[in-house]
Design a protein around this motif. Structure first.
Motif, PDB file in Angstrom:
ATOM      1  N   GLU A 398       0.601  -1.201   0.134  1.00 38.16           N
ATOM      2  CA  GLU A 398      -0.036  -0.131  -0.138  1.00 38.16           C
ATOM      3  C   GLU A 398       0.770   1.319   0.069  1.00 38.16           C
ATOM      4  OE1 GLU A 398      -2.593  -0.422   3.415  1.00 38.16           O
ATOM      5  OE2 GLU A 398      -3.966  -1.720   2.329  1.00 38.16           O
TER       6      GLU A 398
ATOM      7  N   GLU B 134      -6.948   5.128  12.271  1.00 33.57           N
ATOM      8  CA  GLU B 134      -6.667   4.261  11.272  1.00 33.57           C
ATOM      9  C   GLU B 134      -6.264   4.751  10.027  1.00 33.57           C
ATOM     10  OE1 GLU B 134      -9.821   1.668  10.219  1.00 33.57           O
ATOM     11  OE2 GLU B 134      -8.543   0.457   8.843  1.00 33.57           O
ATOM     12  N   ASP B 136      -5.928   4.545   6.243  1.00 36.87           N
ATOM     13  CA  ASP B 136      -6.488   3.655   5.009  1.00 36.87           C
ATOM     14  C   ASP B 136      -5.578   3.977   3.683  1.00 36.87           C
ATOM     15  OD1 ASP B 136      -7.810   2.129   3.112  1.00 36.87           O
ATOM     16  OD2 ASP B 136      -9.640   2.844   3.745  1.00 36.87           O
ATOM     17  N   SER B 138      -5.393   1.556   1.398  1.00 38.66           N
ATOM     18  CA  SER B 138      -5.747   0.302   0.557  1.00 38.66           C
ATOM     19  C   SER B 138      -6.169   0.703  -0.805  1.00 38.66           C
ATOM     20  CB  SER B 138      -6.942  -0.191   1.182  1.00 38.66           C
ATOM     21  OG  SER B 138      -8.225   0.569   1.322  1.00 38.66           O
ATOM     22  N   ARG B 146      -7.237   9.391   8.650  1.00 33.44           N
ATOM     23  CA  ARG B 146      -8.092   9.977   9.676  1.00 33.44           C
ATOM     24  C   ARG B 146      -7.545  10.659  10.768  1.00 33.44           C
ATOM     25  NH1 ARG B 146     -10.009   4.701   8.185  1.00 33.44           N
ATOM     26  NH2 ARG B 146     -12.032   4.706   7.641  1.00 33.44           N
ATOM     27  N   LYS B 187     -13.008  -0.526   3.873  1.00 30.73           N
ATOM     28  CA  LYS B 187     -11.766   0.072   3.406  1.00 30.73           C
ATOM     29  C   LYS B 187     -12.023   0.880   2.013  1.00 30.73           C
ATOM     30  CE  LYS B 187      -8.511  -1.873   5.967  1.00 30.73           C
ATOM     31  NZ  LYS B 187      -7.598  -1.231   6.531  1.00 30.73           N
TER      32      LYS B 187
END
Lengths: 490, 244
Positions: A398, B134, B136, B138, B146, B187
């Protein structure tokens, strides 16, 4: 400080903190009953944690997070991280313009850092004497007593920062590098403005070199001050030339023999290991083939000038040859010759900046190379002003950093600083009497390597200094404190 | 009460015309009067979330972005007291998230940072939360951090109203409020969002970013290097009007 419980016959002297060194340092001298220094510990007591807190961050942020490690040489960290990021995005070759912009940026960085290191932080020791009045032994004193020298030093640093500002937008902590390239070229007006001053910069760099050459060759007592026979590590170019931005690793033993040469820095873990000691946050790297006891080495200007076969610019090469002649064509191990070597590099930077500024590519518009397949790790190594700098990052699919390892230049000289401090203390510490002049001699040894321990920003010469001498029972024998105004009191 | 005929209001003693249905914010921006704001975006339904646009009318404090203009209103906006309150709100937004401007890729293009400069904010004043939320990454093109979200709700409204996708929502209450993603896994990679969506670019801070684009714009050429947030706020309104 408590007596050493394992060795009750050993006393400790702590010098806390060290001044005119960026960041907090502390020196502890372990004395036996015969007042011999059995061990010198140069502690770095600040924990930075960059390797940990960049975990989980996207890789393209990394150069701009890690450059905050340092206020003196942020460009070095940005460039080392940028080289690692280039590998992550699959770029093997930058465009000519991007390569030359990065090199120009790096020369500007080393020019300003070397000027700061000598003129602002170290020149007071040499111009006034190691044991001279501490009230004037600082850059303000130099400005008062030697205004011409001080102003040239200030202007040399300013010029390096102007190069950095032209390329990155700010003198400290700008941007500039992007994955596989740069975000901005040098405009013709920016180039012309820099070119208009280059004559003075070359002249002042020559004078700075001459001053340092004269200081070192004119003071035989400097030859063995904190001097160590050590191994040396640095990058060199493919032809063995002095190289700051990209090359192979070369290590020489104290006798001048080559340990390895043109070693691919991406495989650095095959030749380097780091030891952790419980009394310092700074690790101790060593050449793994030689082991912990014998494998420590020195990095930085002395290592680079000792290691390289030649310098690509004529004035600096002539200076290097005089340096070699001084060492009878062998390695020069004098710790205070770090400053001489530093000024040879300063002149090389000035010459190289001139060459790059008149190169048409420097105002080119091809800034970014095409990216290839992403890779899961990148390793960037450059020669920062104070030595070889390693940045190693692993990223997941990622694009987030999963692991980081930084071997910063200061770390490379960690054991050497300990050894030099021990050498100076053994020579100048007299019984139980602690003097400010002694303290400064210890700091002079550290400053030869590095005025920059954590890159935290503190006012120069304003840090308080306290030294306590205790016997084996913990009883205070003598204590000396330097206040923020430089006054000493017991 | 919603005005049914054109009229005028007065903001800081300046007479400003409005048309029926306009809020105080819309009327002010149309007249070239800047009222500080973060969650207002021309063309999206106002939400009154950030409270930066708080103004006084009569003895009431109201959010200019959701309060209709009414003929004859006397409004105070650019006063020391209101700007002090706005500064406090901005400081609270800074400490509640991880807004580390020196290394953030949004720096120079960030409305929160620009607003802090506009208000003359010199420090955070309040202790940092140093919260961990978290991240993200992805999605191949979009990053959601966040820890930088100020819960302005702009991405929620942009996705719903402009992109017709409904990708985002705010869940939780109080200090537990957080941005959620409408997808089976929660996600971004499994959501319908695309890098060309308004929701992917409307974020006023560095919470939703297009991947691998950070630091591409040189210092000196970033949005708030060239113009103040007052100028960009007014320009956004003009641009929207021209689009319409």
């Amino acid at each position: 400080m408590e007596p050493d419980k394992k060795s009750p016959a050993i006393r400790r002297i702590a010098i806390d903190p060290v001044t005119r060194v960026e960041g907090h340092g502390k020196i502890t001298l372990l004395l036996d009953d015969n007042n011999h220094i059995v061990e010198a510990r140069f502690h770095v007591v600040e924990f930075r944690g960059f390797e940990k807190f960049i975990q989980g961050r996207p890789y393209w942020e990394v150069p701009f997070i890690v450059q905050r490690l340092c206020g003196i040489c942020p460009v070095s960290h940005q460039l080392a991280a940028a080289k690692a990021v280039d590998q992550i995005v699959g770029v093997r070759q930058l465009t000519p313009t991007a390569t030359k912009l990065r090199r120009l940026l790096h020369f500007g960085q080393i020019l300003q850092s070397h000027a700061l290191h000598f003129f602002h932080l170290s020149s007071p020791d040499f111009l006034f004497g190691f044991g001279s009045d501490p009230v004037q032994r600082n850059i303000a004193g130099v400005l008062q007593q030697f205004p011409e020298i001080a102003l040239k030093g200030v202007k040399l640093r300013k010029y390096g920062q102007q190069i950095i500002e032209a390329i990155t937008g700010k003198r400290i902590h700008g941007t500039g590098t992007v994955p596989g390239g740069m975000n901005k070229s040098l405009t013709p007006p920016e180039r012309d403005a820099l070119l208009s001053d280059i004559g003075n910069i070359l002249q002042w760099s020559r004078e700075a070199l001459a001053l340092n050459e004269q200081i070192h060759t004119g003071h035989p007592e400097h030859r063995d001050f904190a001097t160590l026979r050590s191994h040396y590590l640095s990058l060199t170019g493919t032809d063995g030339e002095l190289e700051f931005y990209h090359g192979g690793l070369r290590a020489r033993a104290a006798d001048g023999n080559t340990i390895f040469d043109q070693f691919d820095y991406c495989d650095y873990r095959q030749i380097l290991r780091e030891e952790v000691r419980p009394w310092s946050y700074m690790k101790f790297p060593y050449l793994s083939a030689l082991g912990i006891e014998q494998g420590w080495y020195r990095v930085g200007p002395l290592a680079r000038i000792n290691n390289c076969d030649f310098i690509s610019t004529p004035l600096a090469e002539a200076a290097r040859q005089r340096f070699k002649a001084f060492g009878h064509n062998g390695l020069v191990h004098d710790t205070l010759a770090y400053h001489w070597a530093r000024m040879i590099e300063l002149l090389h930077c000035a010459e190289s900046i001139h060459t790059l500024l008149i190169d048409a590519d420097i105002t080119g518009t091809e800034l970014a190379a095409g990216k290839g397949a992403h890779r899961s790790q990148g390793i960037g190594v450059i020669e920062a002003p104070r030595g070889t700098l390693f940045h190693h990052y692993q990223v997941n699919e990622e694009g987030l950093v999963t692991k980081a390892n930084l071997i910063v230049s200061t770390t490379g000289n960690n054991q050497a600083m300990n050894e030099s401090v021990r050498a100076v203390a053994n020579r100048y510490l007299d019984g139980h009497e602690i003097t400010e002049a002694l303290l400064n001699r210890l700091e002079v040894a550290v400053r030869a390597y590095d005025p920059c321990l954590s890159c935290a920003t503190h006012a120069l010469g304003k840090m308080p200094l306290q030294v306590t001498l205790q016997d084996t029972t913990g009883k205070v024998i003598h204590q000396l404190t330097k206040g923020t105004n430089g006054a000493l009191f017991s | 009460m919603m005005a049914t005929t054109p009229g005028t209001i007065r903001i800081d003693n300046q007479e400003i015309p409005f048309t029926p249905g306009q809020t105080i914010m819309d009327a002010a921006l149309a007249a070239g009067v800047y009222i500080p704001h973060l969650c207002h975006y021309p063309g999206l339904t106002p939400s009154g979330n950030c409270r930066l646009c708080i103004v006084e009318t009569g003895n009431r404090s109201v959010a200019a972005c959701i309060t209709p203009a009414v003929a004859g209103q006397e409004i105070r906006s650019n006063t020391p007291e209101l700007n002090a309150a706005r500064t406090t709100i901005t400081q609270m937004l800074f400490v509640e998230g991880n807004h580390i401007c020196p290394s953030c890729e949004k720096t120079g293009n960030c409305k929160l940072q620009a607003l802090a400069y506009h208000l003359g904010m010199l420090d955070d004043h309040f202790p940092q939360f140093y919260q961990r939320r978290e991240l993200d990454a992805s999605h191949p093109d979009i990053l959601l951090d966040r820890s930088r979200c100020i819960l302005c709700d702009l991405c929620v409204r942009a996705s719903r109203e402009a992109d017709n996708k409904n990708v985002f929502a705010i869940a939780g209450r109080g200090t537990n409020a957080h941005l959620t993603v409408n997808s089976p896994s929660g996600k971004l990679a499994d959501s319908a969002i695309a890098a060309t969506d308004l929701a992917a670019t409307v974020c006023p801070v560095g919470a939703i970013m297009i991947k691998e684009q950070g630091y591409q714009t040189p210092i000196g050429q970033r949005i708030y290097d060239r113009r103040t947030i007052r100028e960009t706020g007014l320009q956004e309104h003009i641009d929207k009007k021209n689009d319409d």
